[in-house]
Design an enzyme around this catalytic site. Structure first.
Site, PDB file in Angstrom:
ATOM      1  N   SER A 138      -8.261   0.053   1.266  1.00  0.00           N
ATOM      2  CA  SER A 138      -8.561   1.550   1.525  1.00  0.00           C
ATOM      3  C   SER A 138      -9.792   1.726   1.110  1.00  0.00           C
ATOM      4  O   SER A 138     -10.783   2.292   1.937  1.00  0.00           O
ATOM      5  CB  SER A 138      -7.552   2.352   1.263  1.00  0.00           C
ATOM      6  OG  SER A 138      -6.446   2.264   2.041  1.00  0.00           O
ATOM      7  N   ARG A 195       0.758  -1.086   0.084  1.00  0.00           N
ATOM      8  CA  ARG A 195      -0.028  -0.027  -0.044  1.00  0.00           C
ATOM      9  C   ARG A 195       0.861   1.130   0.152  1.00  0.00           C
ATOM     10  O   ARG A 195       0.247   2.357  -0.224  1.00  0.00           O
ATOM     11  CB  ARG A 195      -0.834  -0.064   1.299  1.00  0.00           C
ATOM     12  CG  ARG A 195      -1.769  -1.069   1.012  1.00  0.00           C
ATOM     13  CD  ARG A 195      -2.646  -1.408   2.641  1.00  0.00           C
ATOM     14  NE  ARG A 195      -3.604  -0.546   2.634  1.00  0.00           N
ATOM     15  CZ  ARG A 195      -4.383  -0.556   3.624  1.00  0.00           C
ATOM     16  NH1 ARG A 195      -4.205  -1.128   4.877  1.00  0.00           N
ATOM     17  NH2 ARG A 195      -5.483   0.265   3.656  1.00  0.00           N
ATOM     18  N   ASP A 247      -5.546   0.577  -4.236  1.00  0.00           N
ATOM     19  CA  ASP A 247      -6.001  -0.013  -2.981  1.00  0.00           C
ATOM     20  C   ASP A 247      -7.218  -0.514  -2.448  1.00  0.00           C
ATOM     21  O   ASP A 247      -7.878   0.569  -1.840  1.00  0.00           O
ATOM     22  CB  ASP A 247      -5.075   1.054  -1.920  1.00  0.00           C
ATOM     23  CG  ASP A 247      -4.875   0.801  -0.615  1.00  0.00           C
ATOM     24  OD1 ASP A 247      -5.564  -0.371  -0.218  1.00  0.00           O
ATOM     25  OD2 ASP A 247      -4.486   1.384   0.201  1.00  0.00           O
ATOM     26  N   GLN A 255      -1.501   3.224  -5.443  1.00  0.00           N
ATOM     27  CA  GLN A 255      -2.531   3.729  -4.490  1.00  0.00           C
ATOM     28  C   GLN A 255      -3.996   3.837  -5.071  1.00  0.00           C
ATOM     29  O   GLN A 255      -5.004   3.440  -4.338  1.00  0.00           O
ATOM     30  CB  GLN A 255      -2.094   5.464  -4.211  1.00  0.00           C
ATOM     31  CG  GLN A 255      -0.723   5.822  -3.605  1.00  0.00           C
ATOM     32  CD  GLN A 255      -0.966   6.096  -2.260  1.00  0.00           C
ATOM     33  OE1 GLN A 255      -1.523   7.154  -2.122  1.00  0.00           O
ATOM     34  NE2 GLN A 255      -0.164   5.261  -1.544  1.00  0.00           N
ATOM     35  N   TYR A 296       1.674   0.355   9.641  1.00  0.00           N
ATOM     36  CA  TYR A 296       0.708  -0.483  10.428  1.00  0.00           C
ATOM     37  C   TYR A 296       0.939  -0.598  11.841  1.00  0.00           C
ATOM     38  O   TYR A 296       2.184  -0.217  12.154  1.00  0.00           O
ATOM     39  CB  TYR A 296       0.494  -1.903   9.963  1.00  0.00           C
ATOM     40  CG  TYR A 296      -0.007  -2.042   8.514  1.00  0.00           C
ATOM     41  CD1 TYR A 296      -1.426  -1.849   8.680  1.00  0.00           C
ATOM     42  CD2 TYR A 296       0.695  -2.027   7.495  1.00  0.00           C
ATOM     43  CE1 TYR A 296      -2.090  -2.117   7.378  1.00  0.00           C
ATOM     44  CE2 TYR A 296       0.064  -2.180   6.413  1.00  0.00           C
ATOM     45  CZ  TYR A 296      -1.220  -2.065   6.131  1.00  0.00           C
ATOM     46  OH  TYR A 296      -2.014  -2.288   4.945  1.00  0.00           O
TER      47      TYR A 296
HETATM   48  P1  NAD Z   1      -5.927  -1.399  10.072  1.00  0.00           P
HETATM   49  O1  NAD Z   1      -7.284  -1.690   9.411  1.00  0.00           O
HETATM   50  O2  NAD Z   1      -5.089  -2.738   9.983  1.00  0.00           O
HETATM   51  O3  NAD Z   1      -5.906  -0.842  11.561  1.00  0.00           O
HETATM   52  C1  NAD Z   1      -6.756   0.103  11.904  1.00  0.00           C
HETATM   53  C2  NAD Z   1      -6.193   1.108  12.920  1.00  0.00           C
HETATM   54  O4  NAD Z   1      -6.257   0.332  14.104  1.00  0.00           O
HETATM   55  C3  NAD Z   1      -4.718   1.274  12.496  1.00  0.00           C
HETATM   56  O5  NAD Z   1      -4.590   2.713  12.593  1.00  0.00           O
HETATM   57  C4  NAD Z   1      -3.966   0.784  13.954  1.00  0.00           C
HETATM   58  O6  NAD Z   1      -2.775   1.524  14.262  1.00  0.00           O
HETATM   59  C5  NAD Z   1      -5.112   0.728  14.953  1.00  0.00           C
HETATM   60  N1  NAD Z   1      -4.617  -0.037  15.962  1.00  0.00           N
HETATM   61  C6  NAD Z   1      -3.871  -1.434  15.899  1.00  0.00           C
HETATM   62  N2  NAD Z   1      -3.769  -1.804  17.196  1.00  0.00           N
HETATM   63  C7  NAD Z   1      -4.337  -0.887  18.001  1.00  0.00           C
HETATM   64  C8  NAD Z   1      -4.554  -1.033  19.313  1.00  0.00           C
HETATM   65  N3  NAD Z   1      -4.205  -1.802  20.157  1.00  0.00           N
HETATM   66  N4  NAD Z   1      -5.221   0.273  20.078  1.00  0.00           N
HETATM   67  C9  NAD Z   1      -5.537   1.163  19.134  1.00  0.00           C
HETATM   68  N5  NAD Z   1      -5.352   1.329  17.954  1.00  0.00           N
HETATM   69  C10 NAD Z   1      -4.863   0.269  17.243  1.00  0.00           C
HETATM   70  O7  NAD Z   1      -5.310  -0.195   9.208  1.00  0.00           O
HETATM   71  P2  NAD Z   1      -5.512   0.779   7.843  1.00  0.00           P
HETATM   72  O8  NAD Z   1      -6.700   1.212   8.090  1.00  0.00           O
HETATM   73  O9  NAD Z   1      -5.866  -0.644   6.748  1.00  0.00           O
HETATM   74  O10 NAD Z   1      -4.307   1.182   7.568  1.00  0.00           O
HETATM   75  C11 NAD Z   1      -3.145   1.439   8.535  1.00  0.00           C
HETATM   76  C12 NAD Z   1      -2.060   2.416   8.103  1.00  0.00           C
HETATM   77  O11 NAD Z   1      -1.681   1.973   6.809  1.00  0.00           O
HETATM   78  C13 NAD Z   1      -2.344   3.740   8.353  1.00  0.00           C
HETATM   79  O12 NAD Z   1      -1.191   4.400   8.765  1.00  0.00           O
HETATM   80  C14 NAD Z   1      -2.751   4.163   7.051  1.00  0.00           C
HETATM   81  O13 NAD Z   1      -2.415   5.282   6.808  1.00  0.00           O
HETATM   82  C15 NAD Z   1      -1.727   3.329   6.195  1.00  0.00           C
HETATM   83  N6  NAD Z   1      -1.869   3.232   5.069  1.00  0.00           N
HETATM   84  C16 NAD Z   1      -1.027   3.731   3.965  1.00  0.00           C
HETATM   85  C17 NAD Z   1      -1.277   3.770   2.655  1.00  0.00           C
HETATM   86  C18 NAD Z   1      -0.248   4.285   1.652  1.00  0.00           C
HETATM   87  O14 NAD Z   1       0.834   4.524   2.105  1.00  0.00           O
HETATM   88  N7  NAD Z   1      -0.532   4.470   0.571  1.00  0.00           N
HETATM   89  C19 NAD Z   1      -2.294   3.362   2.067  1.00  0.00           C
HETATM   90  C20 NAD Z   1      -3.397   2.953   2.896  1.00  0.00           C
HETATM   91  C21 NAD Z   1      -3.013   2.808   4.341  1.00  0.00           C
END
Ligand code: NAD
Length: 339
Positions: free
Chosen positions: A133, A121, A130, A127, A228
């Site tokens: 997302s 990702r 994805d 992007q 993550y």
């Molecule tokens: P996810 O569905 O795996 O997790 C959701 C959220 O839960 C995350 O923010 C994680 O930090 C949080 N979490 C995990 N354990 C926890 C705990 N014990 N207590 C509280 N919160 C907790 O995550 P997601 O939405 O798929 O994406 C996560 C990361 O990946 C983000 O930083 C997002 O910005 C990044 N991301 C980057 C790109 C990119 O660079 N293009 C694209 C998509 C997502």
């Protein structure tokens, strides 16, 4: 190249891998689009709309027999996997790690499988592909609406001749893609929103959407690889839990979105925390699945009402409950990959 859009067969799945609007770009690039009869029904897209956009409608036998690439949302069923043959490719949210046997079957048959949930990702070029997302975004939005529907009071502050309604206090646990959309949606409905995540960089993101970030006395930085979160240590978990319990008790609505890729999701709302919530409060556990969830008392796919009258929702496939919007986004993702 012939690309075939399969009709989804997983229970409750209403999305479809391509929508008619996505066809122009694909056909302009020289792809021939085939659609299994009825593939768009769940998303309210008639076969005729695909035909008008230039697709050919085929029955299942002909679709699997003719297509070079089969496009899907969910992984193929056992029967569908057996229809795939050497040289064909299948693209979808295949979740290979959750079903290694299916992947072995595809490999034995000489089928190329490309899983949208396994595309890195952080790769800029990817992007637009994805799908994790795009679908998490739909899920975060829908979770807030479900909670509002189950909540017997208003979200916004209302002052009327018949009295004043206090605004709802909403807490979002996990500020990833779904959590950010949930914050924005709850704010637009007028709730007072708080949010918490173990990755400190999410504070600014939550605040920019109008949520207050919950700061725990125990500072935890669980930023892991690729943006993550990593799994917390037992000590970190215990410290987090004690403090979170206090915050949760004062909330009307709590939506949990926290996942750790490939692992059982962390329990963030214990039975004890739920026992401290007011009657009429609502929880939505977006992480609930057969693996477990973020809410100790949630049951995947069911609604639980506790003895102290707290409603716990644990919807299993929120994007499928908004199939038109979710399919439009998904079609963009899968088209970007195809092109
Ligand atoms: P996810 O569905 O795996 O997790 C959701 C959220 O839960 C995350 O923010 C994680 O930090 C949080 N979490 C995990 N354990 C926890 C705990 N014990 N207590 C509280 N919160 C907790 O995550 P997601 O939405 O798929 O994406 C996560 C990361 O990946 C983000 O930083 C997002 O910005 C990044 N991301 C980057 C790109 C990119 O660079 N293009 C694209 C998509 C997502």
């Amino acid at each position: 190249m012939k690309v075939g859009v399969a009709k989804e067969t997983a229970p409750g799945e209403r999305r479809v891998a391509l929508v008619p609007d996505a066809l122009a770009k694909l056909t302009a690039a020289g792809l021939e689009v085939l659609v299994e009869a009825g593939a768009g029904e769940g998303a309210m897209i008639p076969d005729s709309a695909f035909e008008e956009a230039g697709a050919r409608i085929l029955n299942r036998d002909d679709l699997y027999g003719t297509a070079d690439v089969v496009l899907r949302v969910q992984k193929p069923s056992g029967d569908e996997a057996k229809r795939l043959r050497k040289g064909q490719a299948v693209i979808g949210l295949l979740q290979p790690l959750l079903d290694p046997n299916l992947m072995a079957t595809l490999a034995e048959r000489g089928v190329s499988a490309i899983s949208l949930d396994a595309i890195p990702r952080t790769l800029s070029r990817a992007q637009t592909m994805d799908a994790l997302s795009s679908q998490a975004n739909v899920g975060g939005y829908k979770a807030v609406l479900l909670a509002a529907n189950a909540f017997g009071r208003y979200y916004p502050l209302l002052t009327t001749a018949a009295g004043t309604a206090k605004p709802a206090n909403v807490l979002i646990l996990g500020i990833g893609v779904a959590g950010l959309q949930a914050i924005g949606t709850a704010r637009r409905l007028g709730a007072v929103v708080k949010a918490y995540d173990v990755r400190p960089e999410t504070r600014e993101q939550a605040e920019s959407l109008g949520a207050g970030f919950v700061t725990l006395k125990t500072q935890i930085d669980a930023t892991g690889a690729g943006g993550y979160a990593r799994e917390l240590t037992p000590e970190e978990r215990a410290a987090q839990q004690a403090e979170l319990n206090e915050v949760i008790g004062g909330m009307d609505v709590v939506i949990t979105t926290a996942q750790v890729p490939g692992r059982k999701p962390p329990v963030l709302v214990t039975a004890e925390a739920v026992s401290k919530m007011k009657p009429g409060s609502v929880l939505v556990d977006m992480a609930a699945s057969a693996l477990g969830g973020n809410v100790e008392l949630s049951k995947a796919g069911e609604t639980v009402v506790t003895d102290n009258l707290v409603t716990i929702l644990a919807p299993e496939n929120l994007p499928a409950s908004m199939p038109i919007g979710a399919s439009q986004f998904y079609a963009r993702n899968i088209s970007a990959l195809l092109l």
